[in-house]
Scaffold this motif. Structure first.
Motif, PDB file in Angstrom:
ATOM      1  N   GLY A 318       0.789  -1.218   0.000  1.00  0.00           N
ATOM      2  CA  GLY A 318       0.000   0.000   0.000  1.00  0.00           C
ATOM      3  C   GLY A 318       0.818   1.264   0.000  1.00  0.00           C
ATOM      4  N   CYS A 319       2.118   1.186  -0.216  1.00  0.00           N
ATOM      5  CA  CYS A 319       3.000   2.356  -0.233  1.00  0.00           C
ATOM      6  C   CYS A 319       3.239   2.806  -1.681  1.00  0.00           C
ATOM      7  CB  CYS A 319       4.324   2.035   0.438  1.00  0.00           C
ATOM      8  SG  CYS A 319       4.151   1.677   2.201  1.00  0.00           S
ATOM      9  N   PRO A 320       3.358   4.122  -1.890  1.00  0.00           N
ATOM     10  CA  PRO A 320       3.515   4.639  -3.251  1.00  0.00           C
ATOM     11  C   PRO A 320       4.767   4.076  -3.921  1.00  0.00           C
ATOM     12  CG  PRO A 320       2.977   6.407  -1.725  1.00  0.00           C
ATOM     13  CD  PRO A 320       3.258   5.206  -0.893  1.00  0.00           C
ATOM     14  N   LEU A 321       4.625   3.772  -5.208  1.00  0.00           N
ATOM     15  CA  LEU A 321       5.780   3.352  -5.990  1.00  0.00           C
ATOM     16  C   LEU A 321       6.584   4.586  -6.384  1.00  0.00           C
ATOM     17  CD1 LEU A 321       4.063   0.741  -8.318  1.00  0.00           C
ATOM     18  CD2 LEU A 321       5.768   0.247  -6.559  1.00  0.00           C
ATOM     19  N   PRO A 322       7.909   4.500  -6.398  1.00  0.00           N
ATOM     20  CA  PRO A 322       8.716   5.678  -6.792  1.00  0.00           C
ATOM     21  C   PRO A 322       8.505   6.046  -8.243  1.00  0.00           C
ATOM     22  CG  PRO A 322      10.079   3.726  -6.610  1.00  0.00           C
ATOM     23  CD  PRO A 322       8.732   3.333  -6.097  1.00  0.00           C
ATOM     24  N   ALA A 323       8.552   7.323  -8.514  1.00  0.00           N
ATOM     25  CA  ALA A 323       8.393   7.786  -9.885  1.00  0.00           C
ATOM     26  C   ALA A 323       9.596   7.351 -10.704  1.00  0.00           C
ATOM     27  CB  ALA A 323       8.268   9.316  -9.920  1.00  0.00           C
ATOM     28  N   PRO A 324       9.407   7.103 -12.000  1.00  0.00           N
ATOM     29  CA  PRO A 324      10.539   6.714 -12.862  1.00  0.00           C
ATOM     30  C   PRO A 324      11.611   7.792 -12.867  1.00  0.00           C
ATOM     31  CG  PRO A 324       8.452   6.354 -13.971  1.00  0.00           C
ATOM     32  CD  PRO A 324       8.135   7.125 -12.744  1.00  0.00           C
ATOM     33  N   THR A 351      15.063  -1.277  -3.739  1.00  0.00           N
ATOM     34  CA  THR A 351      15.207   0.001  -4.444  1.00  0.00           C
ATOM     35  C   THR A 351      16.260  -0.073  -5.553  1.00  0.00           C
ATOM     36  OG1 THR A 351      16.753   0.734  -2.738  1.00  0.00           O
ATOM     37  CG2 THR A 351      14.435   1.327  -2.458  1.00  0.00           C
ATOM     38  N   GLU A 352      17.252  -0.922  -5.383  1.00  0.00           N
ATOM     39  CA  GLU A 352      18.282  -0.995  -6.408  1.00  0.00           C
ATOM     40  C   GLU A 352      17.782  -1.646  -7.695  1.00  0.00           C
ATOM     41  OE1 GLU A 352      19.596  -4.131  -3.222  1.00  0.00           O
ATOM     42  OE2 GLU A 352      18.653  -2.126  -3.257  1.00  0.00           O
ATOM     43  N   ALA A 353      16.563  -2.241  -7.622  1.00  0.00           N
ATOM     44  CA  ALA A 353      16.002  -2.837  -8.829  1.00  0.00           C
ATOM     45  C   ALA A 353      15.287  -1.815  -9.700  1.00  0.00           C
ATOM     46  CB  ALA A 353      15.043  -3.966  -8.462  1.00  0.00           C
ATOM     47  N   TYR A 354      15.002  -0.620  -9.144  1.00  0.00           N
ATOM     48  CA  TYR A 354      14.201   0.360  -9.873  1.00  0.00           C
ATOM     49  C   TYR A 354      14.849   0.815 -11.187  1.00  0.00           C
ATOM     50  CZ  TYR A 354      11.412   0.662  -5.594  1.00  0.00           C
ATOM     51  OH  TYR A 354      10.628   0.385  -4.524  1.00  0.00           O
ATOM     52  N   PRO A 355      16.157   1.140 -11.205  1.00  0.00           N
ATOM     53  CA  PRO A 355      16.746   1.572 -12.480  1.00  0.00           C
ATOM     54  C   PRO A 355      16.593   0.532 -13.587  1.00  0.00           C
ATOM     55  CG  PRO A 355      18.201   2.119 -10.666  1.00  0.00           C
ATOM     56  CD  PRO A 355      17.131   1.265 -10.090  1.00  0.00           C
ATOM     57  N   THR A 356      16.808  -0.734 -13.245  1.00  0.00           N
ATOM     58  CA  THR A 356      16.668  -1.793 -14.249  1.00  0.00           C
ATOM     59  C   THR A 356      15.241  -1.863 -14.771  1.00  0.00           C
ATOM     60  OG1 THR A 356      18.452  -3.091 -13.274  1.00  0.00           O
ATOM     61  CG2 THR A 356      16.863  -4.281 -14.638  1.00  0.00           C
ATOM     62  N   LEU A 357      14.275  -1.801 -13.858  1.00  0.00           N
ATOM     63  CA  LEU A 357      12.875  -1.899 -14.258  1.00  0.00           C
ATOM     64  C   LEU A 357      12.421  -0.661 -15.027  1.00  0.00           C
ATOM     65  CD1 LEU A 357      11.345  -3.549 -11.065  1.00  0.00           C
ATOM     66  CD2 LEU A 357      11.936  -4.627 -13.228  1.00  0.00           C
ATOM     67  N   ASP A 358      12.957   0.503 -14.632  1.00  0.00           N
ATOM     68  CA  ASP A 358      12.607   1.728 -15.368  1.00  0.00           C
ATOM     69  C   ASP A 358      13.111   1.655 -16.807  1.00  0.00           C
ATOM     70  OD1 ASP A 358      13.136   3.890 -12.476  1.00  0.00           O
ATOM     71  OD2 ASP A 358      11.351   2.785 -13.162  1.00  0.00           O
ATOM     72  N   LYS A 359      14.331   1.109 -16.969  1.00  0.00           N
ATOM     73  CA  LYS A 359      14.885   0.964 -18.307  1.00  0.00           C
ATOM     74  C   LYS A 359      14.047  -0.009 -19.137  1.00  0.00           C
ATOM     75  CE  LYS A 359      17.884   1.324 -21.663  1.00  0.00           C
ATOM     76  NZ  LYS A 359      18.009   2.548 -22.464  1.00  0.00           N
TER      77      LYS A 359
END
Length: 442
Positions: A318-324, A351-359
């Motif tokens: 239920g926590c906001p996802l970080p913006a790309p 959190t370290e997975a976010y850059p990969t997923l954003d790409k």
């Protein structure tokens, strides 16, 4: 034994027996079936009973048929029985009895003989049988307590006997080798009777049973090759219920009365009301579990970030996802298809997975195409649990991609459980590498 002596003997015997039952009745008068329950099973009752009986044996039966002798003499019979009541209406009963059956041909002609035979007397060494007993009056729609039950019986048995003709004893001449004292044959007993409740433990029984023998020599004569002999037993007796005095006798329990008492029992009504309250509480708890105050799709029970603004993309907690984030120099070499690692027993993205997923999201949105997201787990836990955990990890990646604008139809997820490890599961370093998600272009 003459008829007068028989009557006197029976009268004295039953006066004594009735005196004994009056004492038993006084002792058991307080015993009722109030402790029994409709669906409580047979274990709540006394179901074994022992009976003794005595009466008159005759070569005739009430259904008629041919007989080799015209007259019969009343002879004494006596026996015991052991019954197991299997239900309110049915039981199995074993019977053992002895006695004599006799008759003559005094009315046949002036000489009182037929073919030189004047009379017969058959000694019953013993007769033993097993019968089914149906209590017709065990369920009484008109009376709360039964004091009288009718019953019918039928079964199968064996009898050994020695017939005498004109008083001549032929023991030691029967059998294929002519060296047996008794003849042994099978028979079918069919009967009916009525029992009267003396007390919850004692009943007084009156009955009549016909015995159809599979032979024509019970009276010593082979008069007709195709006919079968028979005899009847009219008796009176006492039956004693065996077992714990704290249990009622199943013979006299009325299931309809028990059901009525249970439905009217105040304690049962209280239990029903208490059950209603428990159901209402469970329903309220379920509604509380489903409650989602901020409308983010995660119930309040599990929402770690309550009050999320409407329309905000959230993760499983239920926590906001970080913006790309825009690509940086350090993320310049990210292709979007790198392996994504997870913590032990967790499907929450780090959190370290976010850059990969954003790409990866950018690639799919700009270039189209489809990817398969494969989830994996280390070997701790059961295979079934690890399969589910791997599916949850793959779905976490898909949720992130969809929330960043990727069409859900572009992403296929698959849980592989413990399969295809990239390192040994025997070490913690290897298990860390196996807790992963891999993406591949379709």
């Amino acid at each position: 034994m003459n008829y007068s002596t028989l009557k006197k003997g029976l009268a004295v015997s039953f006066v004594a027996l009735m005196g004994a039952t009056s004492i038993a009745s006084a002792q058991d008068s307080t015993m009722t079936s109030s402790s029994a329950k409709v669906f409580g099973g047979s274990g709540q009752y006394r179901t074994w009973s022992l009976g003794v009986n005595g009466g008159v044996l005759s070569p005739f039966v009430i259904v008629g048929g041919s007989n080799d002798f015209t007259n019969w003499k009343p002879e004494l019979g006596y026996g015991i029985s052991l019954r197991k009541q299997l239900s309110h209406a049915f039981g199995l009963e074993g019977n053992l009895f002895r006695g004599k059956v006799s008759g003559d041909n005094e009315d046949a002609n002036a000489s009182g003989t037929v073919n030189g035979i004047k009379n017969f007397e058959t000694e019953i060494g013993y007769a033993v049988d097993l019968r089914g007993v149906v209590n017709i009056g065990s369920v009484d729609f008109l009376h709360r307590e039964n004091a009288m039950n009718f019953f019918v019986t039928a079964g199968y048995g064996a009898v050994v006997y020695n017939p005498k003709l004109n008083g001549v004893d032929k023991k030691g001449t029967w059998g294929d080798d002519g060296d047996k004292d008794y003849i042994k044959e099978q028979y079918i007993p069919v009967g009916a009777g009525v029992k009267f409740k003396v007390s919850d433990r004692v009943s007084f029984n009156l009955g009549y049973t016909m015995h159809f023998i599979d032979a024509d020599n019970f009276d010593g004569l082979y008069a007709k090759g195709t006919s079968k002999d028979k005899f009847s037993y009219g008796y009176a007796g006492l039956e004693f219920s065996l077992g714990s005095s704290s249990k009622p006798n199943m013979d006299w329990a009325n299931p309809l009365a028990l059901m009525y008492d249970e439905l009217k029992d105040p304690s049962l009504r209280q239990e029903v009301e208490a059950l209603k309250n428990r159901v209402a509480n469970v329903e309220k708890s379920i509604e509380d579990l489903k409650k989602d105050s901020d409308g983010d799709g995660v119930s309040d029970q599990f929402d770690k970030c309550p009050g999320t603004p409407a329309g905000t993309a959230v993760d499983g907690s239920g926590c906001p996802l970080p913006a790309p984030v825009a690509p940086t120099a350090t993320a310049g070499n990210v292709t979007g298809f790198e392996t994504i690692q997870f913590e032990f027993n967790s499907s929450v993205l780090k959190t370290e997975a976010y850059p990969t997923l954003d790409k990866l999201s950018s690639v799919l949105r700009e270039n189209g195409g489809k990817v398969t997201v494969n989830g994996y787990a280390s070997s701790e836990g059961t295979a079934a649990y690890n399969l589910k955990l791997s599916k949850d990890r793959a779905n976490s990646v898909k949720t992130y991609l969809v929330n960043t604008g990727v069409n859900a139809s572009q992403v296929t997820t698959k849980g592989n459980g413990e399969a295809n490890p990239v390192a040994s599961n025997d070490t913690e370093e290897g298990r860390i590498q196996n807790r992963r998600v891999e993406t591949a272009r379709n």
